[in-house]
Write a protein that holds these residues in place. Sequence first.
Motif, PDB file in Angstrom:
ATOM      1  N   VAL A 221     -22.356  -7.313  -6.656  1.00  0.00           N
ATOM      2  CA  VAL A 221     -23.480  -8.129  -7.147  1.00  0.00           C
ATOM      3  C   VAL A 221     -23.871  -9.172  -6.101  1.00  0.00           C
ATOM      4  N   VAL A 222     -22.876  -9.784  -5.466  1.00  0.00           N
ATOM      5  CA  VAL A 222     -23.163 -10.779  -4.421  1.00  0.00           C
ATOM      6  C   VAL A 222     -23.899 -10.126  -3.251  1.00  0.00           C
TER       7      VAL A 222
ATOM      8  N   GLY B 225     -31.427  -8.977  -1.808  1.00  0.00           N
ATOM      9  CA  GLY B 225     -32.629  -9.423  -2.496  1.00  0.00           C
ATOM     10  C   GLY B 225     -33.227 -10.671  -1.871  1.00  0.00           C
TER      11      GLY B 225
ATOM     12  N   TRP C 175     -25.768  -7.411  -3.245  1.00  0.00           N
ATOM     13  CA  TRP C 175     -27.148  -7.082  -3.624  1.00  0.00           C
ATOM     14  C   TRP C 175     -28.004  -8.340  -3.733  1.00  0.00           C
ATOM     15  N   THR C 176     -27.410  -9.458  -4.117  1.00  0.00           N
ATOM     16  CA  THR C 176     -28.148 -10.720  -4.169  1.00  0.00           C
ATOM     17  C   THR C 176     -28.606 -11.127  -2.773  1.00  0.00           C
TER      18      THR C 176
END
Length: 275
Positions: free
Chosen positions: A251-252, A258, A254-255
């Motif tokens: 998740v980190v 982004g 992909w953040t």
Amino acid sequence: PPAAAAKPPPRVAEMAHATNNISANLHDVLKIEKEQIRGITVVSLLSGFGRLFADGGQAARDDPHGTFAHSHPVESLDWFVSHSWRSPRAVKLLGLLLHFNRRDAATACAFATMLVCVAETLYFESLPPWLKFTGPNTFTDFSEIELGKGCAVVGYVTLIFFLFGAHVVRQALGGKPVECFLDVACIRQDSDDARAQGIASLGALLDRSERMLVLLDKEYFTRLWCVFELAAFAKRAGMHRVQIMQLHAAVVEWTVIGMWGAINVIFVILGPWIP
């Protein structure tokens, strides 16, 4: 007359009998019919944005035959996917995309960026105004300079495309399919007997898996089956063949990706229209 052979002590005889029983039980655990060894390709695993992981395996309950049809008989398995059904579908999808596609995506991104950089260097004067960025040179005297936008835009688009689609590209180009084990697709779910038979064969399936992929999150070690799968595989094959994908780290990552995209949109694409 020859002396009679000495009988082993009772304790030794009991240990030998127990050892034989353990060997027989291990043989039974690792025994499996050839047609029961089934795998699912990475393309099928990730299809529909990981729909097989949705709602705790709801796809197998709604359409057990259709879900089972995603798998096919294989000689061996490349990856045994171990995960908790309590974990969110989206997070597992992000982790799987990084695991299977990150290297190819980074390679394609670097290659595309270098090609565009060379092209912009050779033909900079021919670039249309919307592909140029005008701003201060913050490394020297803040004088106005022009830079090409192509490297940033093409590099990012290539990265995203291959993060989501490298597995499809590999298979379309004739690459060897990567076979994975996912319980809801590789074990029949249309009856309790079929499901029980599949669960009983998990030891044999673990034995025929080259590597294990653990989708690790806070739920993983609260599930007995997850602990069993990891312990059994580590005991049989060793931890060096276990790949752990920490879902919170995914998740980190992909953040960060982004945020890079947001910077591209704000400063590269919208830059000329921002006062």
